[in-house]
Design an enzyme around this catalytic site. Structure first.
Site, mmCIF file in Angstrom:
data_model
loop_
_atom_site.group_PDB
_atom_site.id
_atom_site.type_symbol
_atom_site.label_atom_id
_atom_site.label_comp_id
_atom_site.label_asym_id
_atom_site.label_seq_id
_atom_site.Cartn_x
_atom_site.Cartn_y
_atom_site.Cartn_z
ATOM 1 N N SER A 1 0.864 -1.178 0.000
ATOM 2 C CA SER A 1 0.000 0.000 0.000
ATOM 3 C C SER A 1 0.902 1.230 0.000
ATOM 4 C CB SER A 1 -0.928 0.005 1.218
ATOM 5 O OG SER A 1 -1.698 1.195 1.241
ATOM 6 N N ARG A 2 0.844 2.010 -1.074
ATOM 7 C CA ARG A 2 1.759 3.149 -1.209
ATOM 8 C C ARG A 2 1.246 4.404 -0.529
ATOM 9 N NH1 ARG A 2 1.242 0.983 -6.486
ATOM 10 N NH2 ARG A 2 2.946 -0.448 -6.964
#
Length: 516
Positions: free
Chosen positions: A371-372
């Site tokens: 998850s950026r």
């Protein structure tokens, strides 16, 4: 009473004057209208002759009212994708321009409903009452109108909320092979939004009727349909409806986002969407590219997912979170559509068929998932108890593979492997059983501190339930976690003491003595 000739003449003159006045004010006004005719009907498409002034993506009316969307504009003909039952259409039927783009109804009355991509009801409750319409294709919000993603979108799933968190306004891809539980994660996320003032939209693209009916039944059984809109384009529907379905669902969601509300949209799945677009493109003789998809397939999905965002407070502060789902073949993440969507989205959740076959559900492969954005939105309590969990879990998986070669292991390595197996067992979670953030923090802290090391694997779920139940005596800590405050050392000690007391009946006297 007999009238005189003079009175009759006066009455006749008055009537003629009134008639002349009416005729003068009601002169017919001639307006030009472009009319074409169908020259060819194919599977979901039509070719039109005429309509010299037609525009791209204009809505047309074919025959007795079948809607069509302008797709190709060539010098000799116009290519149209059909949005309804075209069985009665034939060559020579007239086609009229509408002068408008395709729009869908939006409004509060859509919540709890099942509709098709044009807003027509698919349930038995009649037409939804909507006083506003929005175009299906809308530009994404400008960069200056966007705000950072700051609020978490809790899924209720431990492995995601702790290791791959999602924020409101993020685009998180869910991908994996067939039958690995991709839709189950999305449905769990929708169910977990109950009571959180999040509008949910489930967009089914090219799915079987039985699968859609099962999803609707699950949402209804868990009280989630009240705040959810289901947009359905079944596999039997024309490919044109499958093509416009995700755009229509996004427009319906943007209505709520622009009112300052938080929206979650699930696209299930964009693999079928890409295939429908490929089918239409090849039928209309657009040149094929990689894997026979047209070259603009990347733009197709990027202009859809760019509409997901978190708006600035001046624009209402609403958000639209996207969970697109795609299907991989033989775990091939480097195929055309998966690589496109991985590059467009802000992270991905990869579901492994090997983990699924082992019964480790949900089968999220932590090493290939990321998850950026969501890590910035994660509640501080998660970072306090699970900050290094992802790294240590990945190291455990590598060590477990190495240990299969029969190498003699030292005691420390064996303890590491045992701890990793307990973490993996705790990350298992039944479908439609979401946990609150406080419950997840309690369980994860207990497992990282080794409280479950001596618990036999068959009793892990029982030990987890006991730890969750122990939260009832810690209401202040629960409130601290859910309000996004940092846990102080004394709060962590209280969590650990309560968890140890809850687990101790499952360990036996000798294990409890060893712990102390």
């Amino acid at each position: 009473m007999n009238r005189t000739p003079e009175s009759l003449t006066a009455a006749l003159d008055a009537a003629m004057a009134t008639l002349d006045e009416a005729v003068a004010g009601g002169k017919a006004r001639l307006t030009p209208e472009e009319i074409g005719h169908i020259t060819y009907i194919g599977k979901g498409i039509a070719l039109i002759d005429g309509l010299p002034g037609v525009r791209s993506e204009e809505l047309l009316m074919l025959g007795d009212g079948v809607q069509g969307l302008v797709f190709n504009i060539d010098p000799e003909q116009v290519g149209v994708i059909l949005l309804g039952d075209y069985g009665a259409l034939g060559a020579g039927d007239l086609v009229r321009r509408s002068g408008e783009v395709l729009a869908v109804p939006v409004g509060e009355d859509l919540l709890g409903r099942v509709v098709d991509p044009l807003g027509r009801p698919r349930d038995s409750r009649g037409e939804p009452v909507c006083h506003e319409r929005l175009p299906v294709e809308r530009p994404a919000a400008e960069v200056m109108d966007r705000a950072p993603v700051t609020v978490p979108l809790a899924t209720g799933i431990k492995v995601i909320d702790a290791l791959i968190p999602i924020g409101r306004g993020q685009r998180e891809l869910i991908l994996g092979d067939r039958q690995t539980g991709k839709s189950a994660i999305a449905i769990d996320t929708i169910v977990n939004q109950r009571g959180k003032d999040v509008v949910c939209i489930y967009c089914a693209i090219g799915q079987r009727s039985s699968s859609i009916a099962r999803v609707i039944e699950q949402l209804q059984r868990h009280g989630a349909l009240d705040y959810t809109l289901v947009v359905v384009a079944e596999g039997d529907d024309p490919p044109g409806l499958q093509y416009i379905a995700p755009y229509a669902a996004t427009s319906m969601g943007e209505f709520f986002m622009e009112q300052g509300r938080d929206v979650l949209v699930v696209y299930d799945d964009l693999t079928q969407h890409a295939r429908a677009y490929r089918e239409l493109s090849l039928l209309l003789r657009r040149p094929p590219g990689r894997e026979a998809f047209p070259g603009d397939i990347f733009y197709l999905h990027s202009r859809l997912l760019e509409r997901s965002t978190h708006l600035r407070p001046e624009r209402g502060g609403g958000s639209l979170t996207a969970l697109p789902i795609i299907e991989t073949e033989a775990q091939n993440l480097s195929a055309y559509i998966p690589t496109n969507l991985i590059s467009i989205t802000d992270g991905q959740i990869y579901l492994s068929p090997q983990l699924f076959q082992k019964g480790l559900l949900p089968p999220v492969e932590v090493g290939k998932s990321v998850s950026r954005v969501g890590g910035k939105t994660q509640l501080p309590a998660y970072r306090a108890v699970a900050s290094d969990l992802k790294l240590s879990y990945a190291q455990f998986e590598e060590l477990e593979i190495f240990s299969r070669f029969g190498t003699r292991l030292d005691d420390e390595t064996r303890r590491t492997l045992e701890r990793g197996r307990k973490v993996r067992g705790i990350l298992k979670q039944p479908q439609l059983s979401p946990l609150s953030p406080a419950e997840q923090v309690m369980v994860l802290y207990a497992v990282t501190q080794g409280l479950f090391d001596a618990v036999p694997e068959p009793e892990l779920s029982q030990a987890e339930a006991a730890v969750v139940a122990a939260l009832g005596i810690l209401p202040d800590i629960v409130r601290t976690i859910e309000q996004g405050e940092t846990l102080k050392p004394e709060a962590l000690e209280a969590l650990l003491a309560a968890a140890r007391k809850a687990v101790s009946p499952l360990l036996g006297p000798e294990k409890v003595a060893d712990d102390h």
